[in-house]
Design an enzyme around this catalytic site. Sequence first.
Site, PDB file in Angstrom:
ATOM      1  N   GLU A   1       0.818  -1.207   0.000  1.00 39.28           N
ATOM      2  CA  GLU A   1       0.000   0.000   0.000  1.00 39.28           C
ATOM      3  C   GLU A   1       0.855   1.262   0.000  1.00 39.28           C
ATOM      4  OE1 GLU A   1      -2.969   0.206  -0.677  1.00 39.28           O
ATOM      5  OE2 GLU A   1      -3.695  -1.829  -0.384  1.00 39.28           O
TER       6      GLU A   1
ATOM      7  N   CYS B   1     -17.801  -3.881 -18.957  1.00 37.98           N
ATOM      8  CA  CYS B   1     -18.167  -3.509 -17.582  1.00 37.98           C
ATOM      9  C   CYS B   1     -19.397  -4.278 -17.113  1.00 37.98           C
ATOM     10  CB  CYS B   1     -18.433  -2.009 -17.497  1.00 37.98           C
ATOM     11  SG  CYS B   1     -18.894  -1.473 -15.834  1.00 37.98           S
TER      12      CYS B   1
ATOM     13  N   CYS C   1     -25.227   2.205 -15.199  1.00 41.21           N
ATOM     14  CA  CYS C   1     -24.272   3.291 -14.936  1.00 41.21           C
ATOM     15  C   CYS C   1     -24.929   4.653 -15.190  1.00 41.21           C
ATOM     16  CB  CYS C   1     -23.035   3.143 -15.821  1.00 41.21           C
ATOM     17  SG  CYS C   1     -21.841   4.496 -15.647  1.00 41.21           S
TER      18      CYS C   1
END
Length: 306
Positions: A41, A207, A213
């Site tokens: 990270e 997607c 969306c």
Amino acid sequence: MSTPVITATLHRRINGWFESEGRALPWREPECGAWGVLVSEIMLQQTPVVRVLPVWTAWMERWPTPRDLAAEPPAEVIRAWGRLGYPRRALRLQAAAAQIAGRHGNMVPDTAPELLALPGVGTYTAAAVACFAFGRPEVVVDTNIRRVHARLVSGRALPEKSLTAAEMDLARDLMPGEPDEACRWNASVMELGALICTARSPRCGQCPVAEVCAWREAGMPEPHYRPTGQAWAGTDRQVRGAIMALLRDAGRVPLGEIPERAAAAGTLGAHRPDSAQFERCVAGLLADGLASRDDEGPEPLLSLPG
DNA sequence: AATTCGGGGTC
DNA sequence: GACCCAGAATT
């Protein structure tokens, strides 16, 4: 804001997509451990995955626990960081490792507030480590997740310039209630932003939630502002980077030779900093602990610390 | 809220 | 050549 029925559909579709299409990154493996997640990270702060991968692998082999890293001279840590950029992150990671070794018995703390107290760990990283390493359902919001939420839910091409409280609230509202599913959701949305809902050319054809969306529903309107790109040529960041490249390569350099050697290395492009900029950058690197100065020889030297 | 802080791949 | 990338710390 969003009904449970809608969010349940998003959870199912995006988490399902992640199971089949998500990348098998080493820090996602169950045996990776919290230290590996934390290292990843920090390295991934503003640095793309493909560039982090080889450095992370070598890093974990060399320093398998925080104590191992804490015991190392900073020069070795800076060299191992290589060209990931923002080398202060390397020093902060080492400082975090020292805290973990000293105050936490060499075990990465497992709550977001404790993680947040570590150097180089901010809101995002604390939440990400608590979530991905320890299964805690923290609200994880990175640049990918912000962009996915802006499009999928808010119908805009890009998120606001800076993270808002409303975005955090939205991310919290969207999270599944069950902890394990919530953690997978955070990873899934992030991955969707990285692979499909990308900043420039989104692959809407692949997607899993294109049909719901809001951005597509609205006709994919253009961004309502123009992103101001980060300047690079001629900046102190470029000059600092050029000096650090010299130090990583040679270990130490006579202060007076820095301008010509940086120019010869090509890391400055066509830019030729004046002496004031060089001095300002050297002073900054010294203040950051990324370099040290040695005045004992016949000429002053700049070197990697430790 | 705005700045500073690397470096390289990609369009 | 501009843009973007699993942000944090400082002011």
